[in-house]
Design an enzyme around this catalytic site. Structure first.
Site, PDB file in Angstrom:
ATOM      1  N   ASP A 148       0.777  -1.279   0.005  1.00 19.19           N
ATOM      2  CA  ASP A 148      -0.072   0.154  -0.020  1.00 19.19           C
ATOM      3  C   ASP A 148       0.880   1.226  -0.201  1.00 19.19           C
ATOM      4  OD1 ASP A 148      -2.570  -0.337  -0.355  1.00 19.19           O
ATOM      5  OD2 ASP A 148      -3.290   0.063   1.726  1.00 19.19           O
ATOM      6  N   ASP A 195       1.420 -10.438   8.236  1.00 20.05           N
ATOM      7  CA  ASP A 195       2.260  -9.362   8.445  1.00 20.05           C
ATOM      8  C   ASP A 195       3.516  -8.888   8.019  1.00 20.05           C
ATOM      9  OD1 ASP A 195      -0.389  -8.260   9.614  1.00 20.05           O
ATOM     10  OD2 ASP A 195       0.209  -8.438  11.560  1.00 20.05           O
ATOM     11  N   ASP A 197       6.093  -8.347   9.065  1.00 19.41           N
ATOM     12  CA  ASP A 197       7.170  -8.844   9.925  1.00 19.41           C
ATOM     13  C   ASP A 197       7.054 -10.137  10.242  1.00 19.41           C
ATOM     14  OD1 ASP A 197       4.984  -8.049  11.694  1.00 19.41           O
ATOM     15  OD2 ASP A 197       6.283  -8.510  13.479  1.00 19.41           O
ATOM     16  N   ASP A 291      -9.475  -7.962  11.277  1.00 20.65           N
ATOM     17  CA  ASP A 291      -9.207  -9.173  11.530  1.00 20.65           C
ATOM     18  C   ASP A 291     -10.231  -9.945  12.336  1.00 20.65           C
ATOM     19  OD1 ASP A 291      -8.537  -7.715  13.588  1.00 20.65           O
ATOM     20  OD2 ASP A 291      -6.276  -8.385  13.463  1.00 20.65           O
TER      21      ASP A 291
END
Length: 799
Positions: A148, A195, A197, A291
């Site tokens: 994004d 994600d 990370d 989520d």
């Protein structure tokens, strides 16, 4: 409530303590022992306590006292309801299952979505390499980097690893919109969300795909685990003693929720059936926590969900308290938003247990409001004489004490070492003011801040104090101090009254937690540029003039490694020219030869320790290296290892609620500097009262210089380092104290001044596996002697 001969009634709390302590001892020796008995006893004791509270303790002399008493009782009842949800969730220990992959010709196609916005490219590299390196019998896996931020460097990174770079023209609906964009541009049967990370292990697909042979399975959730220390562990020097703050929910509660098909989607480490996502319109939009809402809707659509208890992916916890607060603020507001838009009590398709557990998850985020009520109630009495609890000290000993002991010991029995009741209180107190404000603002519909991504992978170079975070705690501590002085010394009408004793105790209980909360606001520097994973695997180092020599890999990251090589006939101290740069390559099993250069080197009597920095790795080497790192048993610390001082046990658990201990032990530190090589025998003092500790420190500083032999140590060999041509070898001895030690360096108290910029070699048996080259970064004058901060060379981004 007047109780005659109350001391006879102390048999009740004594009996409760004996029974619960026995169950706790049994559970330590045999996991699962007394699990259900502890829960039943605790529930009964808490019902007795609340019955007493309702019938005998609400003040009736003034309306403001009655109102305050009812408010306090309401918070206690809500607390019991939340605990009841935990007891039901953990009533039966979760038994995970293993499902093998189906035959190769029946394997579904898998699309992996890595959501990113502005995270560092170095972090994304490890995640993409982990995703590309996941094992799967076919080539039916595609990795999508959902960017994004529309960054050119991310596009290039994705292409290097054969991943697909996706961007979109706007940022509508933040992460949910980003994932929905990828959903519409892919066609895999299964969808994995990660994600930026969260690095998957090579066996991620092997542990998850086989479960989808059940056509009713909607998604599978694995725990979010972390390979760095969270702010509580790091700022309180407790990385080896405290589990990660999120482990209790991510690994214990989620496992319990799985029995009721109420596993919560937590945004990463998740695999979905595409048809399940499409049946609810994709990832939920219109709320911050897409989520939670997405998982809720899928379960409402009658899909089954599963929890995988294994750590099959891990990432970075927030690295400082400010970032953690940003994350928790988002979770708090998002949960309340979700409940307002899709009320779990009325959403069609949910079971009774699902409604209860989701509602409980939303109510949890009002803990900041509840804690403030607990903290403010005794202050109202000490400052203004408002009475919220009309009882006696004797009655509290009979009804409250056994309840408190039961709650603590039951928690220790059913949760084990992943959390303690005492530390839960400290965790929540640290976040209380900020979360109370977030919950109140969201409930009242006040303007919501823009979506914020939790910063990850950004090291802090200097120590800072978060004044804005600490200010509410400091205000509460000031009010507590004023209230205690007024109540004890300036209000003779309160002297020797039960109300005074009760509220003073209550106030002091929270003062301890508030002090620790302020301590957390002192943010320690994180100087490392990459987290190191401890290793113990064979490695071969290639020297420019000495050939190849076998050794052991001590730790490893994508930037470099630390290796230990013993002396041998071909590599001995006399013939070895101590040049770090003479190391040109490492041969690591399952990776191959990795070129680079030695950044530092330390000789010892047993061999040589070398810090090695890799040359830029190829994508293939990075993928192989990530596989080696993530498959290491030490990548994510096991939660079942023996803890040094986690307050979960017996009398230590009771004492730990108000007096957390520190892991003092005895050791030596030896230092060789470029001005004089000295041997520093350092005493880390045993546990003891503060006065005794101060006296020991004073006595230690009384020793000025003693001969090296008297210290019982040997002078270190001085070694070469790129920053200095040579170091002198003048041995001596000096007594000092290690204040703290971490990955990036250590802090010493000593009588004599070290010069900033001086190079030192530090050896601390029991704390450092190998000697470390360090630089003196700062020196401060203290009341007695000096304090010095040393940075290890392995924490230097350029080294």
């Amino acid at each position: 409530m007047m109780i005659e001969n109350w001391y006879w009634m102390l048999v009740y709390p004594a009996l409760i303590l004996v029974v619960m302590e026995t169950l706790w001892i049994g559970s330590r020796r045999r996991p699962g022992f007394g699990h259900k008995s502890a829960i039943v006893i605790t529930i009964v004791v808490r019902i007795i306590y609340l019955t007493w509270r309702v019938l005998f303790t609400i003040p009736s002399d003034a309306w403001w006292n009655t109102a305050t008493g009812i408010l306090l009782l309401t918070v206690e009842v809500l607390g019991f309801a939340q605990s009841l949800a935990v007891y039901v969730t953990l009533w039966t220990p979760y038994a995970g299952r293993t499902v093998p992959l189906p035959p190769a010709d029946e394997l579904p196609r898998v699309d992996v979505f890595i959501a990113t916005y502005n995270e560092p490219v170095s972090m994304l590299r490890m995640t993409i390499a982990g995703a590309v390196g996941m094992r799967y019998p076919t080539d039916g896996v595609r990795v999508f980097v959902c960017d994004d931020g529309a960054r050119e460097e991310v596009r290039q990174l994705a292409e290097e690893y054969g991943a697909i770079h996706l961007i979109r023209p706007d940022h509508a609906h933040a992460k949910a919109g980003n994932l929905n964009n990828a959903l519409g541009r892919s066609d895999g049967d299964l969808i994995v969300t990660l994600d930026a990370d969260m690095v998957p292990r090579p066996d991620f697909l092997e542990r998850t795909v086989g479960r989808f042979q059940d056509p009713e399975l909607g998604f599978v959730q694995a725990p979010q685990a972390f390979y760095n220390e969270d702010p509580f562990q790091y700022n309180l020097f407790s990385g080896q003693a405290l589990p990660n703050e999120q482990d209790f929910f991510m690994r214990t509660l989620q496992a319990g929720k799985s029995r009721f098909n109420a596993v919560m989607y937590v945004g990463s480490n998740t695999m979905f059936r595409r048809s399940a996502l499409e049946s609810v319109g994709g990832f939920a939009v219109g709320v911050i926590t897409e989520d939670l809402a997405t998982g809720l809707l899928i379960q409402g659509a009658k899909y089954r969900t599963e929890f995988v208890p294994d750590i099959i992916a891990a990432g970075l916890a927030p690295e400082n308290l400010a970032d953690m607060l940003k994350q928790r603020d988002r979770w708090c507001r998002g949960n309340i938003q979700t409940a307002r838009k899709w009320n779990p009590l009325t959403l069609p398709g949910l079971t009774l247990m699902q409604r209860w557990l989701y509602s409980d998850a939303v109510v949890y985020w009002y803990f900041g409001v509840f804690k403030l009520i607990y903290i403010i109630t005794p202050l109202l009495f000490l400052l203004f004489g408002v009475v919220a609890l009309d009882t006696s000290v004797e009655a509290l000993l009979i009804f409250w004490l056994p309840t408190y002991l039961c709650v603590m010991l039951c928690f220790a029995i059913i949760v084990g070492r992943r959390r303690s009741h005492s530390w839960s209180n400290i965790y929540e107190l640290a976040l209380t003011p900020a979360i109370a404000l977030s919950a109140a603002a969201e409930t009242l519909g006040l303007r919501v801040k823009a979506f914020n991504v939790t910063p990850k992978g950004v090291g802090l170079k200097e120590q800072v104090f978060h004044w804005r975070i600490a200010l509410p705690h400091l205000v509460l501590l000031t009010l507590a101090a004023v209230g205690l002085v007024r109540g004890i010394f300036l209000s003779p009408e309160l002297a020797n009254t039960s109300a005074l004793y009760i509220n003073v105790f209550w106030c002091l209980y929270f003062v301890v937690g508030l002090v620790l909360a302020v301590t957390l606001c002192v943010e320690r520097p994180r100087l490392r540029s990459a987290e190191r994973t401890p290793m113990s695997t064979p490695v071969t180092a290639a020297f420019q003039n000495f050939g190849a020599h076998p050794g052991e890999l001590v730790d490893l990251s994508l930037m470099g490694a630390r290796i230990s090589i013993p002396w041998s006939e071909r590599l001995d101290p006399k013939g070895f020219a101590s040049k770090a740069s003479s190391v040109t390559a490492l041969q690591i099993p399952e990776v191959g030869e990795l070129p680079g250069i030695g950044s530092w080197i330390v000789n010892s009597s047993d061999g040589v320790t070398i810090g090695f920095r890799f040359d830029p790795l190829t994508p293939e080497q990075t993928v192989d290296l990530v596989q080696v790192i993530t498959e290491s048993p030490s990548w994510v610390r096991g939660d079942e290892e023996e803890k040094a001082y986690l307050a979960t046990a017996g009398w230590r658990a009771v004492r730990g609620a108000t007096t957390p201990t520190l892991p003092w032990r005895r050791a030596q530190v030896r230092m060789a500097t470029n001005s004089s090589a000295v041997l520093h025998p350092v005493t880390l003092f045993e546990r003891g009262p503060a006065l005794e500790l101060a006296r020991e420190r004073e006595a230690a500083f009384a020793v000025d210089r003693v001969p090296t032999a008297a210290a019982g140590g040997l002078a270190l060999d001085v070694v070469d380092h790129p920053k200095a041509e040579s170091l002198d070898r003048d041995p001596g001895a000096l007594t000092a104290a290690v204040e703290d030690i971490g990955f990036g360096g250590c802090r010493l108290s000593l009588r004599h001044r070290l010069e900033p910029g001086a190079l030192v070699i530090v050896e601390i048996p029991g704390s450092l596996a190998q000697p470390e080259v360090a630089e003196v970064r700062w020196v401060k004058r203290r009341w007695v002697g000096y304090e010095a901060g040393l940075q290890f060379d392995r924490a230097n981004p350029t080294g």
